[in-house]
Design a protein around this motif. Sequence first.
Motif, PDB file in Angstrom:
ATOM      1  N   ASP A  98      27.588  47.483  28.716  1.00 22.95           N
ATOM      2  CA  ASP A  98      26.540  48.169  29.121  1.00 22.95           C
ATOM      3  C   ASP A  98      26.803  49.389  30.078  1.00 22.95           C
ATOM      4  O   ASP A  98      26.258  49.532  31.385  1.00 22.95           O
ATOM      5  N   GLY A  99      27.756  50.069  29.782  1.00 22.71           N
ATOM      6  CA  GLY A  99      28.337  51.267  30.656  1.00 22.71           C
ATOM      7  C   GLY A  99      29.203  51.034  31.701  1.00 22.71           C
ATOM      8  O   GLY A  99      29.499  52.124  32.496  1.00 22.71           O
ATOM      9  N   LYS A 100      29.633  49.801  31.850  1.00 26.44           N
ATOM     10  CA  LYS A 100      30.684  49.384  32.962  1.00 26.44           C
ATOM     11  C   LYS A 100      31.994  48.843  31.932  1.00 26.44           C
ATOM     12  O   LYS A 100      31.970  48.907  30.805  1.00 26.44           O
ATOM     13  N   PHE A 101      33.109  49.277  32.575  1.00 22.71           N
ATOM     14  CA  PHE A 101      34.416  49.135  31.823  1.00 22.71           C
ATOM     15  C   PHE A 101      35.248  48.206  32.627  1.00 22.71           C
ATOM     16  O   PHE A 101      35.374  47.979  33.862  1.00 22.71           O
ATOM     17  N   GLY A 102      36.140  47.568  31.652  1.00 22.59           N
ATOM     18  CA  GLY A 102      37.380  46.661  32.060  1.00 22.59           C
ATOM     19  C   GLY A 102      38.362  46.857  31.182  1.00 22.59           C
ATOM     20  O   GLY A 102      38.312  48.050  30.445  1.00 22.59           O
ATOM     21  N   PHE A 111      43.135  40.186  31.307  1.00 24.12           N
ATOM     22  CA  PHE A 111      41.975  41.033  31.122  1.00 24.12           C
ATOM     23  C   PHE A 111      41.464  41.301  32.358  1.00 24.12           C
ATOM     24  O   PHE A 111      41.502  40.230  33.439  1.00 24.12           O
ATOM     25  N   VAL A 112      40.607  42.106  32.616  1.00 26.08           N
ATOM     26  CA  VAL A 112      39.651  42.163  33.769  1.00 26.08           C
ATOM     27  C   VAL A 112      38.056  42.504  33.141  1.00 26.08           C
ATOM     28  O   VAL A 112      37.942  43.332  32.356  1.00 26.08           O
ATOM     29  N   LEU A 113      37.383  41.620  33.552  1.00 20.82           N
ATOM     30  CA  LEU A 113      35.918  41.926  33.249  1.00 20.82           C
ATOM     31  C   LEU A 113      35.217  43.393  33.440  1.00 20.82           C
ATOM     32  O   LEU A 113      35.689  44.049  34.248  1.00 20.82           O
ATOM     33  N   PRO A 114      34.312  43.979  32.444  1.00 18.57           N
ATOM     34  CA  PRO A 114      33.880  45.220  32.567  1.00 18.57           C
ATOM     35  C   PRO A 114      32.851  45.321  34.004  1.00 18.57           C
ATOM     36  O   PRO A 114      31.822  44.722  33.832  1.00 18.57           O
ATOM     37  N   GLU A 115      33.361  45.792  34.774  1.00 20.87           N
ATOM     38  CA  GLU A 115      32.574  45.868  36.145  1.00 20.87           C
ATOM     39  C   GLU A 115      32.816  47.264  36.832  1.00 20.87           C
ATOM     40  O   GLU A 115      32.304  47.437  37.943  1.00 20.87           O
ATOM     41  N   TYR A 116      33.697  48.136  36.229  1.00 15.62           N
ATOM     42  CA  TYR A 116      33.926  49.306  36.911  1.00 15.62           C
ATOM     43  C   TYR A 116      33.221  50.469  36.176  1.00 15.62           C
ATOM     44  O   TYR A 116      32.891  50.575  35.148  1.00 15.62           O
ATOM     45  N   GLU A 141      48.124  40.383  37.362  1.00 18.85           N
ATOM     46  CA  GLU A 141      48.511  38.790  37.574  1.00 18.85           C
ATOM     47  C   GLU A 141      47.305  38.034  38.210  1.00 18.85           C
ATOM     48  O   GLU A 141      47.041  37.127  38.151  1.00 18.85           O
ATOM     49  N   THR A 142      46.654  39.088  39.003  1.00 22.76           N
ATOM     50  CA  THR A 142      45.604  38.455  40.195  1.00 22.76           C
ATOM     51  C   THR A 142      44.298  38.843  39.675  1.00 22.76           C
ATOM     52  O   THR A 142      43.134  38.471  40.161  1.00 22.76           O
ATOM     53  N   GLY A 143      44.218  40.015  39.290  1.00 26.52           N
ATOM     54  CA  GLY A 143      43.005  40.927  38.773  1.00 26.52           C
ATOM     55  C   GLY A 143      42.295  41.668  39.913  1.00 26.52           C
ATOM     56  O   GLY A 143      41.160  42.188  39.939  1.00 26.52           O
ATOM     57  N   GLU A 144      43.099  41.643  40.984  1.00 27.16           N
ATOM     58  CA  GLU A 144      42.744  42.317  42.238  1.00 27.16           C
ATOM     59  C   GLU A 144      42.719  43.844  42.283  1.00 27.16           C
ATOM     60  O   GLU A 144      43.438  44.548  41.425  1.00 27.16           O
ATOM     61  N   PHE A 145      41.442  44.312  42.557  1.00 27.87           N
ATOM     62  CA  PHE A 145      41.169  45.692  42.684  1.00 27.87           C
ATOM     63  C   PHE A 145      41.941  46.475  43.918  1.00 27.87           C
ATOM     64  O   PHE A 145      41.452  45.892  45.176  1.00 27.87           O
ATOM     65  N   VAL A 146      42.836  47.287  43.707  1.00 28.50           N
ATOM     66  CA  VAL A 146      43.413  47.784  44.909  1.00 28.50           C
ATOM     67  C   VAL A 146      43.177  49.332  45.299  1.00 28.50           C
ATOM     68  O   VAL A 146      43.674  49.885  44.166  1.00 28.50           O
ATOM     69  N   TYR A 161      52.574  44.389  38.850  1.00 25.19           N
ATOM     70  CA  TYR A 161      52.399  44.988  37.594  1.00 25.19           C
ATOM     71  C   TYR A 161      51.080  45.284  37.408  1.00 25.19           C
ATOM     72  O   TYR A 161      50.045  44.371  37.617  1.00 25.19           O
ATOM     73  N   ILE A 162      50.644  46.361  37.196  1.00 25.99           N
ATOM     74  CA  ILE A 162      49.167  46.876  37.160  1.00 25.99           C
ATOM     75  C   ILE A 162      48.945  47.455  35.736  1.00 25.99           C
ATOM     76  O   ILE A 162      49.717  47.800  35.015  1.00 25.99           O
TER      77      ILE A 162
END
Length: 169
Positions: A98-102, A111-116, A141-146, A161-162
Motif C-alpha cells: 500500500d505505497g510503503k516499502f520494505g 527482511f524488513v516489513l514495508p513501513e518506509y 541482523e536486528t531490523g533497526e532503522f538508524v 551489515y546493512i
Amino acid sequence: MKENNLQNNAAASNNQSNQVFTDSTTGKKGVKNPAGQILVPAEYDELLLNPFTGLYHACWGNVKGKYGMVAPNGEVLIPNILTSTYEPWNDFMLLEADGKFGAMDVRTLCFVLPEYDKVDWEPDENVVFHKDGVKGYIVEETGEFVPVDQFEDDEKYDDAYIFNTFCDN
C-alpha cells in the motif's frame, strides 16, 4: 541460525518436481513433494513459488489483492500485506504494501516489513530508507532503522551489515 534453516528449506523447495496441490475438500492449496509428503499445508487460497527466494507468495483469509510470503516448511514469514515485490538486484528485493516499502536479502532471507515512505537503491550502494523525513539504513541482523548520520558517526555500527546492492562476485 534461523536464516540458514530457511535457506536450506528454500533450496529444497525450489525443486521443480514439488507441486502445488488443491485439497479437494476445502479448495485450499498447499505444496507436496513427489513422494506425496506435504511441505506446505493446504491452507492457502493461492500459492506461487518465487524463483528468486524459494519462498511461496501466498494469499489467505479472503484478503483480496494482497499476499504474504510462506517458507517451504509452511511458516508464514510475511503476513498477507504485500501488494508488490520487485525483481532482486544483487540479492536485494524491494517489498511494497500500500505505497510503503520494505526489503528482503534473498541470500539470507532477512527482511524488513514495508513501513518506509521511500527507498533509494542503486547498483553497488547501501540502500537508504526514508521514514517521516529521516534518511536511514536498516541493520539486517536486528531490523533497526538508524539515521544515516548516526550510523556513520557511531562506532557500534562499524561492523553492522546493512541492506545493500553490492555484488558479491
